[in-house]
Every structure is written in C-alpha cells, then in structure tokens.
Design a protein around this motif. Structure first.
Motif, PDB file in Angstrom:
ATOM      1  N   ALA A  19       0.829  -1.205   0.000  1.00 61.03           N
ATOM      2  CA  ALA A  19       0.000   0.000   0.000  1.00 61.03           C
ATOM      3  C   ALA A  19       0.865   1.257   0.000  1.00 61.03           C
ATOM      4  O   ALA A  19       0.576   2.234  -0.707  1.00 61.03           O
ATOM      5  CB  ALA A  19      -0.932  -0.001   1.211  1.00 61.03           C
ATOM      6  N   GLY A  20       1.934   1.244   0.777  1.00 59.68           N
ATOM      7  CA  GLY A  20       2.840   2.395   0.797  1.00 59.68           C
ATOM      8  C   GLY A  20       3.491   2.642  -0.547  1.00 59.68           C
ATOM      9  O   GLY A  20       3.595   3.779  -1.008  1.00 59.68           O
ATOM     10  N   THR A  21       3.925   1.562  -1.192  1.00 57.08           N
ATOM     11  CA  THR A  21       4.546   1.684  -2.513  1.00 57.08           C
ATOM     12  C   THR A  21       3.566   2.253  -3.534  1.00 57.08           C
ATOM     13  O   THR A  21       3.915   3.138  -4.330  1.00 57.08           O
ATOM     14  CB  THR A  21       5.046   0.311  -2.992  1.00 57.08           C
ATOM     15  N   LEU A  22       2.343   1.751  -3.526  1.00 55.89           N
ATOM     16  CA  LEU A  22       1.340   2.227  -4.482  1.00 55.89           C
ATOM     17  C   LEU A  22       0.958   3.681  -4.224  1.00 55.89           C
ATOM     18  O   LEU A  22       0.736   4.448  -5.170  1.00 55.89           O
ATOM     19  CB  LEU A  22       0.095   1.335  -4.426  1.00 55.89           C
ATOM     20  N   MET A  23       0.879   4.086  -2.955  1.00 55.39           N
ATOM     21  CA  MET A  23       0.562   5.482  -2.656  1.00 55.39           C
ATOM     22  C   MET A  23       1.648   6.416  -3.190  1.00 55.39           C
ATOM     23  O   MET A  23       1.356   7.452  -3.789  1.00 55.39           O
ATOM     24  CB  MET A  23       0.378   5.675  -1.142  1.00 55.39           C
ATOM     25  N   ILE A  24       2.896   6.040  -2.979  1.00 60.06           N
ATOM     26  CA  ILE A  24       4.003   6.846  -3.490  1.00 60.06           C
ATOM     27  C   ILE A  24       3.935   6.929  -5.013  1.00 60.06           C
ATOM     28  O   ILE A  24       4.065   8.010  -5.609  1.00 60.06           O
ATOM     29  CB  ILE A  24       5.356   6.250  -3.056  1.00 60.06           C
ATOM     30  N   GLY A 159       7.788   5.727 -16.033  1.00 62.15           N
ATOM     31  CA  GLY A 159       7.755   6.594 -14.863  1.00 62.15           C
ATOM     32  C   GLY A 159       7.176   5.895 -13.651  1.00 62.15           C
ATOM     33  O   GLY A 159       7.696   6.025 -12.532  1.00 62.15           O
ATOM     34  N   PHE A 160       6.101   5.133 -13.853  1.00 58.35           N
ATOM     35  CA  PHE A 160       5.479   4.403 -12.749  1.00 58.35           C
ATOM     36  C   PHE A 160       6.451   3.367 -12.183  1.00 58.35           C
ATOM     37  O   PHE A 160       6.582   3.224 -10.961  1.00 58.35           O
ATOM     38  CB  PHE A 160       4.199   3.730 -13.228  1.00 58.35           C
ATOM     39  N   SER A 161       7.127   2.649 -13.072  1.00 55.03           N
ATOM     40  CA  SER A 161       8.105   1.653 -12.627  1.00 55.03           C
ATOM     41  C   SER A 161       9.237   2.310 -11.841  1.00 55.03           C
ATOM     42  O   SER A 161       9.718   1.759 -10.840  1.00 55.03           O
ATOM     43  CB  SER A 161       8.663   0.889 -13.826  1.00 55.03           C
ATOM     44  N   ARG A 162       9.669   3.475 -12.305  1.00 53.34           N
ATOM     45  CA  ARG A 162      10.735   4.202 -11.606  1.00 53.34           C
ATOM     46  C   ARG A 162      10.269   4.644 -10.228  1.00 53.34           C
ATOM     47  O   ARG A 162      11.034   4.587  -9.256  1.00 53.34           O
ATOM     48  CB  ARG A 162      11.148   5.416 -12.435  1.00 53.34           C
ATOM     49  N   ALA A 163       9.001   5.055 -10.128  1.00 50.78           N
ATOM     50  CA  ALA A 163       8.462   5.474  -8.840  1.00 50.78           C
ATOM     51  C   ALA A 163       8.357   4.292  -7.876  1.00 50.78           C
ATOM     52  O   ALA A 163       8.644   4.428  -6.685  1.00 50.78           O
ATOM     53  CB  ALA A 163       7.087   6.122  -9.040  1.00 50.78           C
ATOM     54  N   VAL A 164       7.964   3.135  -8.382  1.00 55.77           N
ATOM     55  CA  VAL A 164       7.865   1.944  -7.546  1.00 55.77           C
ATOM     56  C   VAL A 164       9.232   1.543  -6.999  1.00 55.77           C
ATOM     57  O   VAL A 164       9.354   1.096  -5.853  1.00 55.77           O
ATOM     58  CB  VAL A 164       7.248   0.779  -8.351  1.00 55.77           C
ATOM     59  N   GLY A 165      10.271   1.742  -7.794  1.00 53.27           N
ATOM     60  CA  GLY A 165      11.605   1.322  -7.387  1.00 53.27           C
ATOM     61  C   GLY A 165      12.417   2.363  -6.644  1.00 53.27           C
ATOM     62  O   GLY A 165      13.566   2.089  -6.268  1.00 53.27           O
ATOM     63  N   ASN A 185      -3.522   6.328   4.661  1.00 49.87           N
ATOM     64  CA  ASN A 185      -3.587   7.786   4.729  1.00 49.87           C
ATOM     65  C   ASN A 185      -2.270   8.369   4.209  1.00 49.87           C
ATOM     66  O   ASN A 185      -1.224   8.168   4.821  1.00 49.87           O
ATOM     67  CB  ASN A 185      -3.822   8.237   6.165  1.00 49.87           C
ATOM     68  N   PRO A 186      -2.291   9.116   3.096  1.00 50.95           N
ATOM     69  CA  PRO A 186      -1.042   9.654   2.541  1.00 50.95           C
ATOM     70  C   PRO A 186      -0.401  10.736   3.397  1.00 50.95           C
ATOM     71  O   PRO A 186       0.723  11.153   3.109  1.00 50.95           O
ATOM     72  CB  PRO A 186      -1.484  10.223   1.185  1.00 50.95           C
ATOM     73  N   LEU A 187      -1.082  11.175   4.437  1.00 53.05           N
ATOM     74  CA  LEU A 187      -0.524  12.216   5.302  1.00 53.05           C
ATOM     75  C   LEU A 187       0.219  11.626   6.498  1.00 53.05           C
ATOM     76  O   LEU A 187       0.705  12.369   7.346  1.00 53.05           O
ATOM     77  CB  LEU A 187      -1.640  13.147   5.794  1.00 53.05           C
ATOM     78  N   GLU A 188       0.322  10.307   6.555  1.00 53.75           N
ATOM     79  CA  GLU A 188       1.032   9.655   7.649  1.00 53.75           C
ATOM     80  C   GLU A 188       2.339   9.049   7.155  1.00 53.75           C
ATOM     81  O   GLU A 188       2.552   8.886   5.957  1.00 53.75           O
ATOM     82  CB  GLU A 188       0.153   8.565   8.274  1.00 53.75           C
ATOM     83  N   THR A 192       7.679   1.432   2.436  1.00 56.49           N
ATOM     84  CA  THR A 192       7.454   0.907   1.090  1.00 56.49           C
ATOM     85  C   THR A 192       8.280  -0.363   0.906  1.00 56.49           C
ATOM     86  O   THR A 192       9.088  -0.729   1.760  1.00 56.49           O
ATOM     87  CB  THR A 192       7.858   1.924   0.014  1.00 56.49           C
ATOM     88  N   MET A 193       8.092  -1.009  -0.217  1.00 51.93           N
ATOM     89  CA  MET A 193       8.806  -2.251  -0.475  1.00 51.93           C
ATOM     90  C   MET A 193      10.308  -2.017  -0.573  1.00 51.93           C
ATOM     91  O   MET A 193      11.107  -2.761   0.001  1.00 51.93           O
ATOM     92  CB  MET A 193       8.276  -2.892  -1.756  1.00 51.93           C
ATOM     93  N   THR A 194      10.708  -0.978  -1.296  1.00 53.55           N
ATOM     94  CA  THR A 194      12.135  -0.700  -1.427  1.00 53.55           C
ATOM     95  C   THR A 194      12.737  -0.245  -0.096  1.00 53.55           C
ATOM     96  O   THR A 194      13.871  -0.588   0.230  1.00 53.55           O
ATOM     97  CB  THR A 194      12.373   0.372  -2.492  1.00 53.55           C
TER      98      THR A 194
END
Length: 246
Positions: A19-24, A159-165, A185-188, A192-194
């Motif tokens: 979830a953290g990775t996808l939010m980023i 770009g999405f792949s770069r953001a995930v990594g 909550n994106p404010l907390e 992330t996976m990385t």
C-alpha cells in the motif's frame, strides 16, 4: 501494536508495504503526468528548433539529480512549505511529500520519452490537420497525441516503474524505518517495499538474523521483480495493439 511491518517483532504484513509503494507511485504519477506530458507537448509542438535544442539537454540533465537531494528537499521544503500548509494534520514524515518529490524525480523521464515519441510523428499528419484549418492546440491534442500514444503510454509506465523502485526519497521523506503501521492515509508516515529491503539489507533496525527477516528480504525483492515484469508485459501488449492502428 496494530497490524503492520515490524521485523523486530517478526510481523511481516505485505499489505503495509505494498500500500505504501502504491501510494508513493500514484502521487508521483499525479505530479509527473501533467508536468511531463506538458513539457513534451511544448518541446515537440510549440518550441522553435533552437529552443528545443537548448531545453531538451537541460531536461535530460535534470533526470540525473541524485534522489538523496530530492529526499532532503522534500523533507525541508516540500513538506513544511507545501504539504503542511495545505494539510495541517500532516506530520514531519508522510507519503504525500515523498510522492511529490518522486514525481519531480520522474518528470524528466516521462517528458523525454514522450517528447521523442511526439517528435517522431510524421509532419504529413500535422500538415493535413493545418490544411483543414485546425489550430495548434487541436493538432497537438487530436492528431499528435493519438499518433504517439504508444510512446506516451510507454513513458508513463516507465515513470510508474521508476516510482515503484525509488528508495532514497522514501527513506528520507516518508520516515521509512524498519517498522510501520498499516495505513492508507497519505498524510502519515510509513514504509514501502524498497524501503523495507533497504532497512533489512543493511540491518539498520537490528533485524538481521531475526526470525524470517532474511527470507522476507528476498521475497519482497521477488515481488518487486514480478510487479515490474507485469508492467512491462502489459505495456508491450498495449503498444503492439495501438501501433497496428497507425
């Protein structure tokens, strides 16, 4: 302690870091898509050849900015001057600031690839549109963009792949330590996976050799590989299908 990613306690909740990775990644794409495609459209359709020769190398040079610099910029500028002014409840570390910084980081990549695709559209298509009285804005949005859609989509997926990594921006701006509660909550703050891989690999949270920490390190890495592979397969199939129409 609620559900989350806590290697010290042998709690490895994958939903937390996914979830953290996808939010980023989503926040980053919300920033990079309009900025990147707007820059690509300007360089391809509006800028003079001389301006394009000047700005294009500058744009590509921006892609070489170290991510650690943008991480510090997010922590010291983006969060206090932008995020916390709009959202008073945001903390010192949060996904929103990290996502915006990652969006700035991938904007040159999206813009460069999309601009190359738009610039490669045959001039005959533009001239035909201008010949029937179309304005430049109409030519850009109704002719050039559809003709270059394969390259534009490829730029967005890259770009999405770069953001995930991305790792360093997340580690600095999102507070990506070894432990994080599950949150949407994106404010907390969170993880992330990385960021999880980074913390486990260097043992910064004293989790090296603790329970399933070593196994989790490789499993998360494999999961990242699978996500990237799926993105590449989907993009390749989409590009092939769209290209056959032009």
């Amino acid at each position: 302690m609620g559900e989350g990613w806590f290697p010290r306690a042998n709690e490895f909740d994958l939903v937390t870091i996914i979830a953290g990775t996808l939010m980023i990644a989503v926040i980053a794409m919300c920033v990079a898509t309009p900025l990147g495609l707007g820059a690509a459209a300007y360089l391809s359709e509006y800028a003079t050849p001389r301006t394009r020769r000047t700005l294009k190398p500058i744009l590509e040079t921006l892609a070489s900015i170290p991510s650690v610099v943008l991480g510090y910029f997010a922590l010291q500028v983006i969060n206090p001057e932008l995020v916390r002014r709009i959202f008073a409840s945001a903390g010192t570390f949060n996904y929103m600031a990290g996502g915006i910084a990652v969006g700035i980081l991938i904007t040159p990549l999206v813009a460069s690839v999309a601009e190359d695709a738009m610039h490669a559209v045959p001039n005959s298509l533009r001239e035909g549109a201008y010949g029937i009285g179309a304005r430049r804005k109409t030519v850009t949005t109704k002719v050039v963009f559809p003709a270059a859609v394969s390259g534009v989509v490829a730029s967005l997926i890259l770009g999405f792949s770069r953001a995930v990594g991305e790792t360093m921006v997340v580690a600095i701006a999102v507070g990506a330590t070894g432990g994080a509660l599950r949150t949407f909550n994106p404010l907390e703050r969170g993880q992330t996976m990385t960021g999880a891989i980074s913390s486990l690999a260097i043992g910064s949270d004293q989790v090296r050799g603790s329970g399933y920490a070593f196994d989790a390190l490789y499993f998360v890495g494999l999961l990242l590989f699978v996500i990237t592979f799926i993105l590449n397969v989907v993009s390749e199939r989409f590009v092939r299908r769209v290209r056959s129409q032009y």
